[in-house]
Motif scaffolding. Structure first.
Motif, PDB file in Angstrom:
ATOM      1  N   ARG A  50      44.295  33.284  48.137  1.00 29.12           N
ATOM      2  CA  ARG A  50      45.618  32.790  47.743  1.00 29.12           C
ATOM      3  C   ARG A  50      45.752  32.628  46.228  1.00 29.12           C
ATOM      4  NH1 ARG A  50      44.427  30.042  52.426  1.00 29.12           N
ATOM      5  NH2 ARG A  50      45.834  30.549  54.134  1.00 29.12           N
ATOM      6  N   ASP A  51      44.627  32.427  45.545  1.00 31.63           N
ATOM      7  CA  ASP A  51      44.680  32.243  44.096  1.00 31.63           C
ATOM      8  C   ASP A  51      44.129  33.450  43.330  1.00 31.63           C
ATOM      9  OD1 ASP A  51      42.010  31.927  44.762  1.00 31.63           O
ATOM     10  OD2 ASP A  51      41.740  30.061  43.635  1.00 31.63           O
ATOM     11  N   ASP A  52      44.029  34.624  44.002  1.00 34.73           N
ATOM     12  CA  ASP A  52      43.558  35.793  43.259  1.00 34.73           C
ATOM     13  C   ASP A  52      44.645  36.265  42.296  1.00 34.73           C
ATOM     14  OD1 ASP A  52      45.135  37.970  44.442  1.00 34.73           O
ATOM     15  OD2 ASP A  52      43.727  38.092  46.096  1.00 34.73           O
ATOM     16  N   SER A  53      44.298  37.178  41.436  1.00 38.28           N
ATOM     17  CA  SER A  53      45.195  37.580  40.346  1.00 38.28           C
ATOM     18  C   SER A  53      46.519  38.183  40.793  1.00 38.28           C
ATOM     19  CB  SER A  53      44.473  38.575  39.424  1.00 38.28           C
ATOM     20  OG  SER A  53      44.047  39.711  40.172  1.00 38.28           O
ATOM     21  N   HIS A  54      46.577  38.719  42.012  1.00 39.15           N
ATOM     22  CA  HIS A  54      47.782  39.422  42.446  1.00 39.15           C
ATOM     23  C   HIS A  54      48.474  38.794  43.656  1.00 39.15           C
ATOM     24  CE1 HIS A  54      45.847  42.345  39.877  1.00 39.15           C
ATOM     25  NE2 HIS A  54      46.919  43.107  39.931  1.00 39.15           N
ATOM     26  N   PHE A  55      47.828  37.872  44.324  1.00 39.70           N
ATOM     27  CA  PHE A  55      48.362  37.326  45.578  1.00 39.70           C
ATOM     28  C   PHE A  55      49.715  36.684  45.369  1.00 39.70           C
ATOM     29  CE2 PHE A  55      48.648  34.678  49.326  1.00 39.70           C
ATOM     30  CZ  PHE A  55      48.047  35.451  50.295  1.00 39.70           C
ATOM     31  N   PRO A  56      50.696  36.917  46.216  1.00 37.85           N
ATOM     32  CA  PRO A  56      50.647  37.614  47.495  1.00 37.85           C
ATOM     33  C   PRO A  56      50.974  39.100  47.405  1.00 37.85           C
ATOM     34  CG  PRO A  56      52.770  36.553  47.309  1.00 37.85           C
ATOM     35  CD  PRO A  56      52.001  36.230  46.042  1.00 37.85           C
ATOM     36  N   ALA A  57      51.163  39.612  46.203  1.00 38.29           N
ATOM     37  CA  ALA A  57      51.507  41.026  46.027  1.00 38.29           C
ATOM     38  C   ALA A  57      50.281  41.909  46.288  1.00 38.29           C
ATOM     39  CB  ALA A  57      52.037  41.261  44.618  1.00 38.29           C
ATOM     40  N   PRO A  58      50.496  43.196  46.520  1.00 38.65           N
ATOM     41  CA  PRO A  58      49.365  44.125  46.661  1.00 38.65           C
ATOM     42  C   PRO A  58      48.547  44.172  45.380  1.00 38.65           C
ATOM     43  CG  PRO A  58      51.441  45.175  47.304  1.00 38.65           C
ATOM     44  CD  PRO A  58      51.795  43.865  46.685  1.00 38.65           C
ATOM     45  N   ILE A  59      47.304  44.576  45.491  1.00 32.28           N
ATOM     46  CA  ILE A  59      46.437  44.600  44.309  1.00 32.28           C
ATOM     47  C   ILE A  59      46.874  45.642  43.293  1.00 32.28           C
ATOM     48  CG2 ILE A  59      44.492  43.704  45.631  1.00 32.28           C
ATOM     49  CD1 ILE A  59      43.212  46.543  45.320  1.00 32.28           C
ATOM     50  N   TRP A  60      47.711  46.575  43.676  1.00 37.99           N
ATOM     51  CA  TRP A  60      48.176  47.618  42.761  1.00 37.99           C
ATOM     52  C   TRP A  60      49.437  47.202  42.008  1.00 37.99           C
ATOM     53  CZ3 TRP A  60      46.787  48.835  47.898  1.00 37.99           C
ATOM     54  CH2 TRP A  60      45.494  49.371  48.005  1.00 37.99           C
ATOM     55  N   ALA A  61      50.001  46.043  42.337  1.00 43.76           N
ATOM     56  CA  ALA A  61      51.170  45.518  41.630  1.00 43.76           C
ATOM     57  C   ALA A  61      50.707  44.839  40.340  1.00 43.76           C
ATOM     58  CB  ALA A  61      51.917  44.520  42.520  1.00 43.76           C
TER      59      ALA A  61
ATOM     60  N   ALA B 124      49.632  41.977  37.890  1.00 42.58           N
ATOM     61  CA  ALA B 124      48.953  40.694  38.086  1.00 42.58           C
ATOM     62  C   ALA B 124      49.940  39.556  37.876  1.00 42.58           C
ATOM     63  CB  ALA B 124      47.785  40.569  37.119  1.00 42.58           C
ATOM     64  N   GLN B 125      49.777  38.497  38.665  1.00 45.38           N
ATOM     65  CA  GLN B 125      50.659  37.343  38.582  1.00 45.38           C
ATOM     66  C   GLN B 125      50.007  36.160  37.871  1.00 45.38           C
ATOM     67  OE1 GLN B 125      52.649  36.422  42.228  1.00 45.38           O
ATOM     68  NE2 GLN B 125      52.885  38.560  42.776  1.00 45.38           N
ATOM     69  N   ARG B 126      48.691  36.238  37.676  1.00 54.04           N
ATOM     70  CA  ARG B 126      47.944  35.164  37.022  1.00 54.04           C
ATOM     71  C   ARG B 126      46.600  35.716  36.587  1.00 54.04           C
ATOM     72  NH1 ARG B 126      48.042  34.897  42.286  1.00 54.04           N
ATOM     73  NH2 ARG B 126      49.903  33.645  42.415  1.00 54.04           N
ATOM     74  N   SER B 127      45.876  34.958  35.811  1.00 52.16           N
ATOM     75  CA  SER B 127      44.524  35.360  35.423  1.00 52.16           C
ATOM     76  C   SER B 127      43.613  35.365  36.647  1.00 52.16           C
ATOM     77  CB  SER B 127      43.954  34.393  34.383  1.00 52.16           C
ATOM     78  OG  SER B 127      44.724  34.430  33.221  1.00 52.16           O
ATOM     79  N   ALA B 128      42.678  36.265  36.616  1.00 56.13           N
ATOM     80  CA  ALA B 128      41.738  36.363  37.725  1.00 56.13           C
ATOM     81  C   ALA B 128      40.780  35.187  37.703  1.00 56.13           C
ATOM     82  CB  ALA B 128      40.963  37.671  37.652  1.00 56.13           C
ATOM     83  N   LYS B 129      40.552  34.615  38.865  1.00 55.19           N
ATOM     84  CA  LYS B 129      39.563  33.554  39.002  1.00 55.19           C
ATOM     85  C   LYS B 129      38.233  34.213  39.351  1.00 55.19           C
ATOM     86  CE  LYS B 129      38.397  29.581  41.824  1.00 55.19           C
ATOM     87  NZ  LYS B 129      38.739  28.763  42.981  1.00 55.19           N
ATOM     88  N   PRO B 130      37.173  33.920  38.601  1.00 54.38           N
ATOM     89  CA  PRO B 130      35.878  34.525  38.945  1.00 54.38           C
ATOM     90  C   PRO B 130      35.430  34.113  40.345  1.00 54.38           C
ATOM     91  CG  PRO B 130      35.780  33.376  36.824  1.00 54.38           C
ATOM     92  CD  PRO B 130      37.094  33.046  37.441  1.00 54.38           C
TER      93      PRO B 130
END
Length: 147
Positions: free
Chosen positions: A104-115, A117-123
């Motif tokens: 839920r807190d990944d860089s693209h969620f809830p969009a597809p990974i090819w969209a 990024a909506q936020r910085s990636a969490k390691p």
């Protein structure tokens, strides 16, 4: 088995090989995508075909069984909030399924990974290939046609 040497998925494994049989292979995706979505795998058909409907019924069922076993293995191994399954083939018209763990807190969620990024990636912790292989082997062993 039909292959096309101009096709990157015929000429190259397409990632780190985790498992294969005579119908398909499971590879772990590396690079930035693999780092952002640890455990991201592809199930790649060994035949050079673009569509599931081109396969025999038996091979199509086998590919889907392996996709579902890969999903279960990832759910066990990396414990994501969600798994995305996608078979696009628009850029590489060779049948392959993306099996992508999502949080839920990944860089693209809830969009597809090819969209975008909506936020910085969490390691996220990286799960070792040996653990993924064992989980995959366990899930595949539950199929009627044990590899």
């Amino acid at each position: 088995m039909a292959t096309n040497l101009d096709c990157e998925l015929c000429a190259d494994p397409g990632g780190e090989l985790l498992w294969e049989d005579d119908v398909c292979r499971v590879v772990r995706v590396g690079g930035a995508e693999g780092a952002a979505f640890p455990g991201y795998c592809r199930v790649i058909c060994r035949q050079h075909v673009a569509e599931m409907s081109t396969l025999s019924a038996g091979d199509a069922h086998r590919v889907m069984d392996v996709v579902l076993a890969t999903e279960r293995a990832l759910r066990f191994s990396v414990q994501p909030d969600k798994i995305n399954l996608a078979s696009l083939g628009n850029l590489v018209p060779h049948l392959h399924w993306h099996v992508i763990p999502r949080w839920r807190d990944d860089s693209h969620f809830p969009a597809p990974i090819w969209a975008a990024a909506q936020r910085s990636a969490k390691p996220r912790p990286v799960v070792g290939s040996a653990r993924l292989q064992q989980a995959l082997k366990t899930e595949l062993s539950t199929l009627n046609d044990t590899p």
